[in-house]
Design an enzyme around this catalytic site. Structure first.
Site, PDB file in Angstrom:
ATOM      1  N   LYS A  49      32.210-106.751  43.687  1.00 19.92           N
ATOM      2  CA  LYS A  49      31.188-106.870  42.630  1.00 19.92           C
ATOM      3  C   LYS A  49      31.851-106.887  41.255  1.00 19.92           C
ATOM      4  O   LYS A  49      31.613-107.768  40.439  1.00 19.92           O
ATOM      5  CB  LYS A  49      30.209-105.700  42.754  1.00 19.92           C
ATOM      6  CG  LYS A  49      29.172-105.623  41.650  1.00 19.92           C
ATOM      7  CD  LYS A  49      28.396-104.323  41.755  1.00 19.92           C
ATOM      8  CE  LYS A  49      27.383-104.189  40.626  1.00 19.92           C
ATOM      9  NZ  LYS A  49      26.307-105.178  40.691  1.00 19.92           N
ATOM     10  N   HIS A 103      16.128-115.477  38.414  1.00 14.22           N
ATOM     11  CA  HIS A 103      17.425-115.185  39.024  1.00 14.22           C
ATOM     12  C   HIS A 103      18.564-115.894  38.313  1.00 14.22           C
ATOM     13  O   HIS A 103      19.725-115.647  38.592  1.00 14.22           O
ATOM     14  CB  HIS A 103      17.412-115.578  40.504  1.00 14.22           C
ATOM     15  CG  HIS A 103      16.329-114.890  41.265  1.00 14.22           C
ATOM     16  ND1 HIS A 103      15.083-115.448  41.439  1.00 14.22           N
ATOM     17  CD2 HIS A 103      16.270-113.677  41.856  1.00 14.22           C
ATOM     18  CE1 HIS A 103      14.323-114.611  42.123  1.00 14.22           C
ATOM     19  NE2 HIS A 103      15.020-113.528  42.387  1.00 14.22           N
TER      20      HIS A 103
END
Ligand code: GLN
Ligand code: ZN
Length: 755
Positions: free
Chosen positions: A18, A694
């Site tokens: 991440k 998104h």
């Protein structure tokens, strides 16, 4: 008997991936740095598998964003609209497909939930007339690296039928006509992998669903003959997330060397499989559940294993995880803060690898002590004091059918609501959350660590709410929200306030790309300790004369996005949650909050792939929503929100939920799903998402107005709302603000056109 897992989570124990991705996207690191993180993580994960005693390590499970996207790029299936990215550096092109390209005004590929999980894949866009230029698949390099490091690699690929079935074919494109085009690409890769791996896992979970039309099934045998020619005696045809039923003959007749079954989801398939198993086919038994965090019950799992080992001989048996371990967190060893009965029962990805070796020992009669230790943990678990709370059980047993019905039918409710709401045509609202700024996160973090007192915390959140309401009034939105600054996560927030839940410290699971979720753990009977949202909502309402929408997460979503105890049926757990929410609805209403949104973001995803299980699920899932919402008076407007576009199969269920207003995802799919609502004659109000939250891209007014006009072709103007397609918490104000301005302007413009 060989052991293996179907996949290990890519994200890393400390979410290293991440961080590496986000730093790359922000231009703070380069491709080489990102690749170094990949190599480290892969090597570490292979090491874990080997140290646990597994016979193979899996390669091709690691992805920078999504394995469906990896497959799409291997096949070269770049949609025509991405032609401007064709010459970009491979990683830039990759992330343009995944996340959109703001500079070129290119929206990302659509995201869809991966079967009944909370993982999102990037949907291939299938266009017959676009030339495809096949590229590399990362699995090949991974396999080579694994070998160089001394591991025995098993390659893992998403199979051609699954890739095609999950793709979205443009009008006029027959996806199955594309099979001919993609098989040679698969075959070429298989030919390269075959000499390097004892087995190649070709994943076709689609075989456990209703997603294969007859035409596709007809093509299966020849297609797999071609793949098996490319990699003779190497293919492990891999199914999961359900039993093989209708497509069992396809699997048994595939000519593959081995077949993987998910026996946690479909134990009943074992006997029919054994009855029809070809002489030379090895069977892989998925007995360690990749979808939960609990230790396996060795005694229970060993029974089928022993049965198959004695029927086929242990050399024809593989023992594996039910599916990829992508869906469970990485390592449970550091989870020290949980109630002891929970801690002792945990098994995350690392522990599940060990379980496979232990289970093998048990099945081969060499693990009496392991079996005894396992049984002791389970005994303790069943006896823990929060497992059964009589008051909760009695209330759940006393639910009556009229508790699942609103007091008045929808048209009557609409009139009662319109009388006090007096909204314009195409009213605008948002889905609930507003940008979660660094300051908000900082406040919550300080609160969680005990660095600020309750008064300071409350004041800080109230200030955020006030700010959010000022902004919404400035924007001219019609129905306001408080903005959810107090919520880290829409499920965790409720779980923290409900009895029966507990929380891991590091139980992160990938949701999409770099986004991870930390699902709460349901370990006991569920009850509400006190009102959970009322004070924030009433404070917000006190600041505005516009209607305030209360914001709850629905029972099915709380269930689906939690790790659920395995000693009570899911429908029963869900009913307990619904009763707690029913009380919250009553309290909100009594406090003057007369619009209440109950998000069921996970309702569709929780639906099993095979139709028999799906029907059972939809019945109890919708009942749970009704139980949560139907206590509301007719003049109270119940909203629900679902952020996905696969509605066709569940429209009857959506209709049965009887929400007064439902907001849905549809901007990414150009409003086409509304067609299904229109054809189904859906009668309640609908808010199709008019912009894609998104992606960082800001749509302009004309684009949103165009979508609203499109929506009006399907939904009459009296029943149409304007809203984004999901909450705004992942966006920055710099993005949300102009996008909402454009949305409100677009609604006004189209309203004016309607006269
Ligand atoms: N109310 C939630 C939000 O706005 C809904 C999020 C979701 O559906 N995923 O954040
Ligand atoms: Zn949503």
């Amino acid at each position: 008997m060989r052991t293996h897992i179907l996949g290990f989570p890519s994200i890393g124990k400390a979410r290293e991936l991440k961080r590496a991705l986000e730093s790359f996207w922000q231009g703070q690191s380069d491709a080489a740095a990102l690749d170094a993180v990949r190599r480290d993580l892969e090597a570490r994960h292979w090491g874990i598998q080997q140290a646990a005693g597994l016979d193979m390590v899996v390669c091709g499970d690691f992805s920078f964003y999504d394995r469906m996207l990896d497959t799409t790029l291997m096949l070269g299936a770049l949609p025509a609209r991405f032609a401007p990215c064709a010459e970009d550096a491979p990683l830039d092109r990759y992330f343009a497909l995944a996340r959109g390209h703001a500079g070129r005004n290119l929206p990302a590929l659509e995201m869809t939930k991966w079967f009944d999980t909370n993982y999102h894949y990037l949907t291939p866009e299938l266009e017959a007339d676009t030339p495809w230029t096949p590229g590399a698949h990362p699995v090949l390099e991974s396999v080579r690296r694994a070998r160089a490091l001394g591991f025995t690699p098993k390659a893992a690929l998403i199979g051609p039928f699954t890739w095609l079935a999950l793709g979205k074919a443009r009008q006029g494109t027959d996806p199955w006509a594309l099979l001919e085009r993609i098989l040679p690409v698969y075959a070429a890769l298989l030919r390269q992998l075959a000499p390097l791996c004892p087995l190649i896992q070709v994943e076709e979970p689609v075989l456990c669903t209703e997603l294969l039309p007859a035409r596709a099934a007809d093509l299966f045998k020849n297609a797999y003959a071609a793949l098996n020619t490319a990699a003779p005696d190497k293919i492990l045809l891999t199914t999961y997330f359900g039993p093989l039923t209708r497509h069992l003959p396809l699997a048994l007749g595939s000519g593959c060397a081995a077949l993987h079954l998910d026996l946690t989801r479909g134990p009943g398939q074992l006997e029919p499989v054994l009855a029809g198993l070809p002489e030379n086919m090895t069977l892989s038994l998925g007995l360690v559940d990749g979808r939960n965090i609990w230790k396996t019950d060795y005694a229970r799992a060993a029974a089928p294993l022993e049965r198959v080992a004695s029927a086929l001989g242990p050399e024809r048996v593989l023992l594996g995880s039910s599916c990829s371990l992508l869906h469970c967190p990485v390592d449970a060893t550091d989870e020290t803060a949980l109630p002891p009965q929970v801690r002792d029962r945990l098994a995350f990805a690392v522990q599940k690898c060990t379980e496979l070796s232990e289970l093998k020992a048990v099945a081969l009669g060499r693990g009496a002590d392991l079996l005894a230790a396992n049984a002791a943990v389970l005994r303790q678990w069943r006896a823990h004091p929060e497992a059964v709370l009589p008051a909760v059980r009695e209330r759940a047993a006393a639910v009556t059918p009229d508790m699942l019905r609103r007091a008045a039918p929808a048209p009557e409710r609409r009139a009662a609501q319109a009388a006090w709401l007096r909204l314009p045509l195409l009213p605008t609202t948002t889905i609930g959350s507003f940008p979660q700024t660094a300051a908000i996160r900082q406040t919550r973090r300080a609160w969680k660590r005990g660095e600020i007192n309750p008064e300071a915390y409350e004041a800080a959140i109230r200030a955020e709410i006030a700010h959010c309401i000022r902004k919404q009034e400035e924007l001219g939105l019609d129905v306001l929200v408080h903005g959810e600054a107090e919520r880290n996560d829409m499920v965790e927030y409720f779980g923290q306030q409900l009895g029966g839940f507990c929380f891991t410290q590091n139980g992160w699971v990938q949701s999409y790309g770099s986004r991870c979720v930390k699902p709460p753990v349901i370990y006991g009977d569920i009850y509400r300790k006190a009102p959970m949202t009322v004070s924030w909502s009433t404070y917000a309402q006190s600041l505005t004369s516009k209607p305030m929408k209360g914001m709850l997460t629905g029972p099915v979503t709380i269930l689906c996005w939690s790790f659920v105890r395995d000693d009570l049926p899911r429908d029963q757990v869900c009913r307990q949650i619904a009763l707690a929410l029913r009380d919250e609805v009553a309290d909100l209403e009594a406090a003057g909050i007369r619009i209440i949104q109950i998000d069921e973001a996970a309702l569709r995803e929780g639906m099993p792939g095979n139709s028999a299980d799906a029907a059972v699920y939809l019945q109890w899932a919708v009942d749970a929503f009704l139980l949560a919402s139907c206590g509301a008076a007719p003049a109270t407007q119940i909203h629900s929100h679902m952020c996905y576009s696969e509605f066709n199969a569940i429209l009857p269920a959506i209709a049965r939920m009887d929400a007064d207003v439902i907001s849905i995802e549809s901007s990414r799919s150009g409003m086409e799903l509304l067609d299904a609502f229109a054809r189904y004659d859906y009668r309640n109000q609908v808010g199709p998402g008019v912009y894609d939250i998104h992606s960082p891209r800001v749509p302009d007014t004309e684009e949103i107005a165009g979508l609203l006009r499109l929506a009006l072709r399907h939904i009459p103007k009296e029943r149409l709302w304007g809203n984004p397609d999901c909450g705004l918490k992942t966006r920055r104000w710099e993005e949300a603000w102009p996008a909402l301005q454009h949305m409100v302007a677009a609604a006004r413009q189209v309203r004016a056109e309607l006269g």
